[in-house]
Design a protein around this motif. Structure first.
Motif, short mmCIF file in Angstrom:
data_model
loop_
_atom_site.label_atom_id
_atom_site.label_comp_id
_atom_site.label_asym_id
_atom_site.label_seq_id
_atom_site.Cartn_x
_atom_site.Cartn_y
_atom_site.Cartn_z
N ARG A 157 -14.59 33.75 -33.01
CA ARG A 157 -13.85 33.73 -31.75
C ARG A 157 -12.98 34.97 -31.66
O ARG A 157 -12.32 35.34 -32.64
N PHE A 158 -12.94 35.55 -30.47
CA PHE A 158 -12.18 36.79 -30.32
C PHE A 158 -10.69 36.57 -30.47
O PHE A 158 -9.98 37.45 -30.95
N ALA A 189 -15.37 32.45 -27.78
CA ALA A 189 -16.43 32.54 -28.79
C ALA A 189 -17.41 33.65 -28.43
O ALA A 189 -17.82 33.78 -27.27
N ILE A 190 -17.81 34.42 -29.42
CA ILE A 190 -18.68 35.57 -29.20
C ILE A 190 -20.15 35.15 -29.09
O ILE A 190 -20.90 35.69 -28.27
N VAL A 191 -20.58 34.19 -29.87
CA VAL A 191 -22.00 33.82 -29.94
C VAL A 191 -22.56 33.40 -28.58
O VAL A 191 -23.64 33.86 -28.19
N PRO A 192 -21.90 32.52 -27.82
CA PRO A 192 -22.46 32.17 -26.50
C PRO A 192 -22.62 33.38 -25.58
O PRO A 192 -23.57 33.44 -24.79
N VAL A 193 -21.72 34.34 -25.69
CA VAL A 193 -21.82 35.55 -24.87
C VAL A 193 -23.06 36.35 -25.27
O VAL A 193 -23.81 36.84 -24.41
N LEU A 194 -23.30 36.47 -26.57
CA LEU A 194 -24.47 37.21 -27.04
C LEU A 194 -25.75 36.52 -26.62
O LEU A 194 -26.74 37.18 -26.27
#
Length: 460
Positions: free
Chosen positions: A122-123, A272-277
């Motif tokens: 998470r950022f 969260a970064i993963v859902p964005v990717l």
């Protein structure tokens, strides 16, 4: 992309399945890359010991940082956790702390490891860890900031570079941003440990872009944490991060609708970064972005060593690399444009195409490709002899070029590439090639480097 990686993708069930597995790097065994962390003893020394070694003339900080750059490049070359390495690189640039100059180098390795730990998390957590990290505090002078004399460097860059973006704050915001961060410091010249000086923390009401806090306690860590959570969740931060991700992985002028969508996904998933990717990779723009981005110098070095299958030998007992291929990695990247983490300004090195598309850069890449293709490093292994590259005993030149294109570029040779190779090597397309042909006897590095000089290798 290497033939081995292509096999791994097929075994995983295709690109999407491979990508999903990459999102969980802890489940991927990566022994060879992990073991490289122990190649250089000073990457594990304490900050106090590193400083003592520098001041006593045993080992300079720049030498330690060169070894850190080497370790990162070797890790990228070897790693099976490719996505983790890519996102670590992205955030180490976005939250840039230069690995040149004193004295932040004593904490710089831990700073990089901290980013790597949170690069797919998470950022908001990443932002808290990096903003209050000793390396960042030293680099942007916040470790010397006091309530009487708040240093505004970190307070400003936190807003402009790391979160909201340029134009989304005013000077009052900068002043209160700096005040919030007072108290965080480092025990300079002695232990180099991070400390919190309550007497230096500014107390009083603060207001930054909608964030308001009474900030009445001597220990302002709670206020700082709340402030950084607020910034991480701000819509402008979401837009800023989404835009940079699109510029890095899609296009210098990305579709505004995609940026807005990724920003919304970021906010809906608690930073969260993963859902964005996932959404970025699923977009039509990403599918059309193949070969649309120019490789920067570090990416060129990593891709070239991977494509040629060069393996670098472990350094000496004390991490010595003098005269070795490992030593060359850093100056090779520097000769192409810039060594890893050497960008002097806090905004991180450019991620746009124009910055890495000059004639000088192209010529530098050509020189680099020629040297590596020639197998100049005696202490590196994995260099293939020319006949080992040939597809059969008596192939035609066009068959050789097509085979090499599939090995080095993961695609069939175009007519343009075949023509370039034919002109560069002075060999006709249908000319037969055997082990006694001049191309094999002395001209093969030129053939390999011509393919590596192509737009297909210089872009990703």
């Amino acid at each position: 992309m290497t033939p081995r990686l292509a096999r791994d993708v097929r075994r995983a069930g295709g690109g999407q399945a491979w990508f999903e597995r990459q999102l969980q790097p802890q489940r991927i065994k990566d022994g060879p890359a992990d073991r490289t962390a122990h190649w250089w003893p000073s990457l594990h020394r304490s900050p106090a010991e590193l400083w003592q070694r520098q001041t006593s003339g045993v080992e300079g900080g720049y030498e330690v940082m060169d070894d850190y750059a080497r370790w990162v490049l070797v890790r990228r070359i070897l790693a099976k956790r490719q996505l983790l390495e890519v996102m670590t690189e992205f955030f180490e640039n976005h939250l840039h702390v230069a690995a040149v100059g004193d004295p932040q180098f004593v904490h710089r390795v831990d700073y990089g490891n901290t980013i790597r730990k949170h690069a797919l998390g998470r950022f908001d957590q990443l932002l808290l860890k990096t903003t209050t990290h000793p390396a960042m505090l030293i680099y942007l002078d916040a470790a010397e900031s006091t309530k009487e004399h708040p240093n505004e460097n970190l307070g400003r860059e936190l807003l402009e570079l790391h979160t909201l973006g340029a134009g989304n704050y005013d000077e009052k915001d900068v002043r209160d941003s700096a005040r919030i961060l007072t108290g965080y410091s480092v025990d300079y010249w002695e232990s180099w440990r991070p400390v919190y000086n309550h007497d230096d923390h500014y107390r009083g009401k603060v207001r930054v872009r909608g964030f308001v806090d009474k900030n009445g306690k001597a220990n302002g860590k709670g206020t700082t944490a709340a402030y950084l959570r607020y910034l991480a969740r701000h819509k402008d931060t979401a837009q800023h991060l989404a835009y940079k991700l699109c510029v890095k992985f899609i296009h210098d002028d990305p579709p505004k609708a995609l940026v807005r969508h990724l920003a919304q996904v970021y906010l809906q998933n608690d930073t969260a970064i993963v859902p964005v990717l996932r959404e970025l990779v699923a977009s039509a723009s990403f599918k059309h972005a193949y070969a649309a981005k120019v490789r920067d110098p570090g990416e060129d070095v990593v891709a070239t060593y991977r494509a040629l299958g060069v393996r670098l030998k472990k350094p000496g007992p004390d991490g010595e690399v003098d005269g070795s291929a490992l030593q060359a990695l850093v100056w090779q990247a520097d000769s192409v444009g810039i060594a890893p983490f050497a960008w002097g300004q806090p905004n991180g090195q450019p991620i746009d195409n124009e910055s890495w598309s000059s004639p000088a850069r192209l010529l530098a890449s050509m020189r680099f490709h020629q040297g590596v293709a020639g197998g100049w490093a005696d202490d590196a292994t994995g260099y293939r002899q020319p006949e080992q590259w040939l597809p059969g005993r008596h192939p035609r030149f066009d068959e050789v070029v097509d085979h090499l294109a599939q090995q080095l570029l993961h695609q069939q040779a175009s007519k343009r590439l075949l023509k370039a190779c034919s002109v560069a090597c002075d060999v006709k397309p249908y000319e037969a090639i055997d082990k006694d042909h001049p191309l094999v006897e002395w001209g093969f590095p030129r053939l390999l480097s011509t393919i590596l000089d192509s737009p297909d290798h210089l872009s990703r």
